[in-house]
Design an enzyme around this catalytic site. Structure first.
Site: not given
Ligand SMILES: NC(=O)c1ccc[n+]([C@@H]2O[C@H](COP(=O)([O-])OP(=O)(O)OC[C@H]3O[C@@H](n4cnc5c(N)ncnc54)[C@H](O)[C@@H]3O)[C@@H](O)[C@H]2O)c1
Length: 342
Positions: A108, A130, A172, A214, A224, A228, A232, A235, A239, A249
């Protein structure tokens, strides 16, 4: 170093910019800490992360799913994780989204935090609480909103990011400029090339300003129900592009923002010159500004996304550079609008 706090009715996050792996010790000791680490980050920083309990995370977007969640729960059971443990996600958005989700539902809810190692993570994914995973390729459709106790933005680790992944974060940052912070647009126009060359002062400024943008929005509307949603921008299309065409992304958000800006012009909300300002900046960052799409397929996919309301789909449109609005468009009108924009 900037230390800032994001506080909502639901939780309180301490955000450190720039941070390092060593800063984990500010929040927990190695013994009761479990790191969920991006498999590639683990390879690159094994020495820095030695001595911790570690579970590697597979970072293919297709594996950001419930089966990986179940594998992590198996590991929690083996390690006899209890409520005294702190779970820390180390990596980009895939890793922090999964970590926040598993930690916030196991027993939990366990205490959790992030060390964010991508630009997109530091300016967006790790901030705001999120958490979630994909289901049948629908993005983040299973999840919740719970704030991490802390977010360490490890800016030095951005140097080992592949250049294409580093660039994705600018989508972003540019989003914040166009929905809310026009001063960031002026700064980006002058400094984006320095940022792309990893100038530490420019990057720190951009990360800090993005986090503040943010934080302001999330503190006012964590769940949201109102503003908030402005985050998007781009987005709703993004998506669907991610699901249909398997693109990442940041690239999907980039092309999605241009399409949303074009929609805003076509509906008479936005002066046309804002589109070229947006496109020029995204191109400078090396991001895509156009996607080929099949209109019917795109609409079908968007209808199943979280942004649907009855027979309408909600879009974030622009009224000006720095001013975004929420608009619902009936599905019946969308087809001709999107055919015009292809
Ligand atoms: N929660 C939220 O509010 C929110 C907002 C935007 C995006 N997202 C999510 O985030 C995801 C995309 O995340 P992202 O773009 O940060 O990347 P990711 O987590 O997809 O990683 C991208 C690549 O970079 C590599 N990597 C990461 N850090 C590294 C480093 N320091 N050195 C070498 N390689 C490294 C990873 O292994 C991977 O191959 C999507 O799934 C998206 O839906 C969430």
């Amino acid at each position: 170093m900037h230390k800032t706090f994001l506080t909502t009715g639901n939780g309180h996050s301490e955000i450190i910019i720039p941070g390092r792996f060593e800063d984990i010790s500010l929040f927990s000791s190695k013994e009761n800490t479990l790191l969920l680490v991006d498999e590639n980050v683990l390879k690159a920083y094994r020495k820095e992360l030695s001595g911790f309990n570690v579970i590697p995370i597979s970072v293919d977007e297709k594996q950001k799913d419930i089966s990986q969640v179940l594998t992590i729960f198996e590991e929690f059971l083996k390690l006899e994780v209890d409520r005294s443990w702190i779970i820390i996600g180390v990596g980009g958005g895939i890793t922090t989204d999964i970590t926040g989700f598993v930690a916030s539902v196991y027993l939990r809810g366990l205490k959790f935090g992030f060390v964010s190692t991508t630009l997109l993570g530091q300016v967006d994914a790790a901030i705001g609480g999120k958490n979630g995973v994909n289901f049948k390729s629908y993005k983040n459709i299973i999840g919740n909103i719970r704030q991490p106790a802390f977010v360490i933005c490890h800016t030095d680790s951005l140097k080992t990011l592949p250049a294409s992944v580093f660039r994705e974060g600018f989508a972003e940052i540019i989003k914040y400029a166009f929905i809310k912070k026009p001063h960031l647009f002026d700064y980006l126009e002058m400094n984006i090339l320095a940022a792309l060359k990893h100038d530490p002062d420019v990057l720190e400024y951009l990360i800090y300003e993005s986090v503040m943008a943010k934080k302001e929005i999330v503190e006012a509307d964590e769940m949201e129900s109102g503003d908030r949603k402005l985050l998007n921008f781009g987005h709703t299309f993004a998506h669907a592009f991610e699901k249909l065409y398997g693109i990442s992304h940041g690239s999907a958000v980039s092309a999605g923002m241009v399409l949303a800006a074009k929609l805003s012009v076509n509906l008479g909300f936005l002066p046309e010159d804002v589109i070229s300002k947006l496109e020029k900046l995204l191109l400078k960052a090396g991001l895509p500004v156009k996607m080929q799409y099949d209109t019917d397929e795109l609409i079908r996919t968007m209808r199943l996304d979280k942004k649907r309301k009855g027979k309408d789909i909600q879009f974030i449109l622009l009224e000006d550079l720095g001013k975004a609005v929420i608009k619902s468009i009936p599905v019946s009108q969308l087809k001709s609008l999107l055919n015009d924009l292809r």
